[in-house]
Every structure is written in structure tokens, then in C-alpha cells.
Design a protein around this motif. Structure first.
Motif, PDB file in Angstrom:
ATOM      1  N   GLN A   1     -38.212  26.236  65.531  1.00  0.00           N
ATOM      2  CA  GLN A   1     -39.302  27.204  65.604  1.00  0.00           C
ATOM      3  C   GLN A   1     -39.146  28.044  66.872  1.00  0.00           C
ATOM      4  OE1 GLN A   1     -43.260  25.539  65.810  1.00  0.00           O
ATOM      5  NE2 GLN A   1     -44.195  27.464  65.157  1.00  0.00           N
TER       6      GLN A   1
ATOM      7  N   GLU B   1     -35.484  25.279  58.609  1.00  0.00           N
ATOM      8  CA  GLU B   1     -35.320  23.874  58.262  1.00  0.00           C
ATOM      9  C   GLU B   1     -33.877  23.609  57.868  1.00  0.00           C
ATOM     10  OE1 GLU B   1     -37.940  22.417  55.278  1.00  0.00           O
ATOM     11  OE2 GLU B   1     -39.725  22.660  56.525  1.00  0.00           O
TER      12      GLU B   1
ATOM     13  N   THR C   1     -36.215  20.915  62.226  1.00  0.00           N
ATOM     14  CA  THR C   1     -36.902  22.208  62.175  1.00  0.00           C
ATOM     15  C   THR C   1     -36.684  22.949  63.484  1.00  0.00           C
ATOM     16  OG1 THR C   1     -38.985  21.241  62.960  1.00  0.00           O
ATOM     17  CG2 THR C   1     -38.686  21.438  60.557  1.00  0.00           C
TER      18      THR C   1
END
Length: 183
Positions: free
Chosen positions: A113, A126, A111
Motif C-alpha cells: 500500500q 496483492e 499486500t
């Protein structure tokens, strides 16, 4: 009613959007660039942060992979220690990393972010990684033999056809000569 919706509209407008591939495959023992880009409604902040995490296929706990805040920070422990490097360019909205020496245990979901204050909320990218085994020499050898045999067979067939046509043409020429001589 309009005033109640106004904060929600502002939140959507001030979100970070993260873009990644959904799934990638790579050969065991190779290196892979995990590409992650972002867009933000705010200019790039000095406090922009990037967090990469990993969720193994067995769904055990998340593991940190990489962190960026003003500069890249490699993990100090875990499976990705000494195996991950920064390959991004914040000015180009690229927050990609490279994973070195991929192993079957790296199968899972990564992931990505991004937080770009005041844009803290938004999508999380993802990427599902599948590490595949190298093709064994015997498989390559079998493929080479099969393709080579097919090529040799084609050459033999073409040669036989050319020789048959040549002999047929000579036989017809001989018949014409014999017919001309008789007349």
C-alpha cells in the motif's frame, strides 16, 4: 446533480494506483524480490509512505512485513525480522522489497500500500506467494538418465542405419562388378 458528482470525480483523479504481480512462485530457501510500483496524480511527497503486510494461507491475522516513511524500517519482530530488505527507488515509483530465505510458512498473500499525500486513497497491490520445494537429486538423476538413454538410443539407431546403407551400397557395387566381368 453535477456538483454532487464533482467530489467523487476529484477523489478518483487523486488516487494512488499500485501495481504488482498477481501470483509468484519461488523455491524454498531462495530469495525473492516482490516487485511493487505505483503511480500518483500528485508529485512524490516528502510524506510518502509504503506499507507491506502479509496474510498467511491459514488466514490468521495480518503481519507487518515492511514500512517506509522517508527511510526504510524493517520489522522489529515476527517471521520477517532480519529477512526483508528495501529494494525500491521512490524516484522511479518503485517500492519493491526482497524476502530472504523463503520458507513454506511464507505461503500467503503480501499486500503493498502506498500513500502519497494528498493522495491517500487508491488500490492496494496483492501478490500471492507459493514457496515450492527444491527438486531432489533423485529426480534430477532420473531425468538425466532418461535423457542420456534417449540420446544413446538415437546414436545407436543412426549408426545401424548408416552401417546397413554402407553394406547395401557395397553389395550393389559388387553385383555391378560381377555383371561387368561376365559381359
Amino acid at each position: 446533480l453535477t456538483l454532487a458528482l464533482f467530489p467523487a470525480v476529484l477523489w478518483l483523479a487523486a488516487a494512488v494506483e499500485v501495481h504488482t504481480s498477481k501470483e509468484v512462485a519461488a523455491v524454498n530457501g531462495t530469495n525473492l524480490r516482490l516487485k511493487c510500483t505505483f503511480s500518483s496524480s500528485s508529485p512524490i511527497s516528502q510524506h510518502l509512505s509504503v506499507t507491506w503486510n502479509f496474510q498467511p494461507e491459514d488466514l490468521s491475522s495480518h503481519e507487518p512485513v515492511f514500512y517506509y516513511l522517508k527511510e526504510p524500517y524493517r520489522p522489529s519482530a515476527g517471521r520477517f525480522k532480519e529477512r526483508v530488505t528495501w529494494d525500491g527507488n521512490i524516484a522511479r515509483h518503485d517500492v519493491s522489497i526482497i524476502i530472504w530465505d523463503l520458507q513454506p510458512t511464507d505461503n500467503g498473500t503480501f499486500t503493498c500500500q502506498v500513500k502519497n499525500p494528498p493522495d491517500f486513497h487508491g488500490t492496494i497491490g496483492e501478490v500471492r506467494l507459493r514457496v515450492v520445494q527444491k527438486v531432489h537429486f533423485s529426480e534430477i538423476h532420473f531425468l538425466a538418465v532418461a535423457i542420456g538413454s534417449a540420446c544413446v538410443l538415437m546414436i545407436i539407431v543412426v549408426t545401424v542405419v548408416i552401417i546397413c546403407r554402407h553394406h547395401r551400397k557395397k553389395a550393389q557395387e559388387k553385383k555391378i562388378k560381377v555383371a561387368d566381368t561376365e559381359l
